[in-house]
Design an enzyme around this catalytic site. Structure first.
Site, PDB file in Angstrom:
ATOM      1  N   GLN A   1     -22.534  57.310  -4.383  1.00 34.05           N
ATOM      2  CA  GLN A   1     -22.159  55.963  -3.910  1.00 34.05           C
ATOM      3  C   GLN A   1     -22.116  54.958  -5.057  1.00 34.05           C
ATOM      4  O   GLN A   1     -22.285  53.755  -4.861  1.00 34.05           O
ATOM      5  CB  GLN A   1     -23.139  55.483  -2.829  1.00 34.05           C
ATOM      6  CG  GLN A   1     -22.987  56.175  -1.493  1.00 34.05           C
ATOM      7  CD  GLN A   1     -21.630  55.914  -0.842  1.00 34.05           C
ATOM      8  OE1 GLN A   1     -20.880  55.027  -1.240  1.00 34.05           O
ATOM      9  NE2 GLN A   1     -21.300  56.713   0.162  1.00 34.05           N
ATOM     10  N   SER A   2     -21.880  55.448  -6.248  1.00 39.47           N
ATOM     11  CA  SER A   2     -21.881  54.587  -7.434  1.00 39.47           C
ATOM     12  C   SER A   2     -20.912  53.399  -7.295  1.00 39.47           C
ATOM     13  O   SER A   2     -19.723  53.577  -6.997  1.00 39.47           O
ATOM     14  CB  SER A   2     -21.479  55.455  -8.624  1.00 39.47           C
ATOM     15  OG  SER A   2     -20.970  54.679  -9.662  1.00 39.47           O
ATOM     16  N   ASN A   3     -21.449  52.202  -7.540  1.00 34.22           N
ATOM     17  CA  ASN A   3     -20.599  51.003  -7.613  1.00 34.22           C
ATOM     18  C   ASN A   3     -19.750  51.047  -8.871  1.00 34.22           C
ATOM     19  O   ASN A   3     -18.593  50.649  -8.890  1.00 34.22           O
ATOM     20  CB  ASN A   3     -21.475  49.746  -7.718  1.00 34.22           C
ATOM     21  CG  ASN A   3     -22.061  49.329  -6.392  1.00 34.22           C
ATOM     22  OD1 ASN A   3     -21.423  49.465  -5.360  1.00 34.22           O
ATOM     23  ND2 ASN A   3     -23.283  48.818  -6.425  1.00 34.22           N
TER      24      ASN A   3
END
Ligand SMILES: Cc1ncc(COP(=O)(O)O)c(C=O)c1O
Length: 284
Positions: free
Chosen positions: A32-34
């Site tokens: 879920q890396s921004n």
């Protein structure tokens, strides 16, 4: 589009990629890396092809950032490795393969944490200082979330450049103190290379003992909410109308509250803390 605190880093990094004539941007992060999502969006905008290496199993249903990656039509490859070092190694392997295919890849490490990206956070510190002066505030403490190190490195350099006397605390939501400190020092040393000569006298002062990291608020690990973090998140939402995130900034605020409650931060100071919330760029 939201992108955690990564946009300031990308201002420098993607300009470098353009200058170097790259055609493909390869980067990595958690599922879920921004950072990976926002890098992909800016890469598309600037005419690069983004390739994302996400660390984890591909879920059947794509939610949140994974859903947005799909909307952006980004090429996502799933990897399963143990730590940030191995994620960066996986990037190098992909870049090597792309070069063999005649592509011109540009590699951005986990979290965009490299010296060049930290320059964006020196800029942030200049802005912070000018706002602080205009508002006639003095901070005794500043708290920064430090996940992959680049943000803290830039803030640390800004702190030195301005001769700030406040105590700077990096709160780790992920790595043990020794590991994140090493990454921060790498970013500072690399970032210093881009500064003019006047910075050299500051960089020679970088002593690991001056980098205060608190890793007591990680809880069960990256992305796992903690009781203290959720308490801090709700408190700031109720009292300030500001939404922290449970992965990073809520844990940092939990650390700050703990310092206040236990008297590490003296309550008698008029302005006894400042916190930089990178993704919103605001001061509490
Ligand atoms: C909201 C937020 N705060 C802090 C950080 C940590 O920044 P860095 O990885 O530069 O240490 C991140 C990283 O993704 C983030 O998204």
């Amino acid at each position: 589009m939201t992108g955690g605190n990564k946009i300031r880093k990308l201002e420098y990094i993607l300009a470098d990629a353009k200058e170097k004539g790259a055609d493909t941007i390869v980067t990595t992060g958690g599922l879920q890396s921004n950072h990976t999502k926002i890098t992909a969006a800016f890469a598309i905008k600037l005419g690069f092809k983004p390739i994302l290496l996400l660390n984890g199993r591909e879920p059947e249903v794509k939610k949140a950032n994974l859903f947005i990656n799909d909307l952006l039509g980004v090429e996502v490859r799933y990897i399963q490795v143990g730590n940030q070092k191995e994620m960066n190694q996986a990037l190098d392997m992909v870049a090597r393969k792309l070069k063999e295919e005649g592509k011109r890849p540009y590699v951005i490490p986990v979290g965009g944490s490299k010296g060049l990206g930290s320059l964006g956070y020196i800029d942030a510190y200049h802005e912070l200082e000018s706002q602080r002066r205009k508002m006639n505030l003095n901070f005794d403490w500043e708290f920064i979330t430090t996940g992959s190190g680049g943000t803290f490195a830039g803030i640390y350099m800004g702190h030195l450049i301005h001769g700030s006397e406040s105590k700077l605390v990096g709160v780790s939501p992920w790595l043990p103190a020794g590991e994140i400190r090493d990454q921060i020092i790498d970013c500072i040393n690399e970032g210093a290379k881009y500064m003019d000569h006047s910075f050299l006298r500051y960089s020679s002062k970088v002593d690991p003992l001056t980098i205060h990291i608190d890793d007591q608020f990680i809880g069960e690990g990256y992305g796992k909410p903690t009781r203290a973090g959720m308490h801090a998140l709700k408190l700031i939402a109720f009292t300030e109308g500001i939404l922290l995130d449970h992965v990073y900034t809520a844990k940092t605020m939990a650390c700050l509250l703990h310092y206040v409650e236990t008297g590490i931060i003296e309550k008698k100071s008029k302005y006894y803390f400042g916190i930089l919330v990178p993704q919103q760029g605001c001061l509490l």
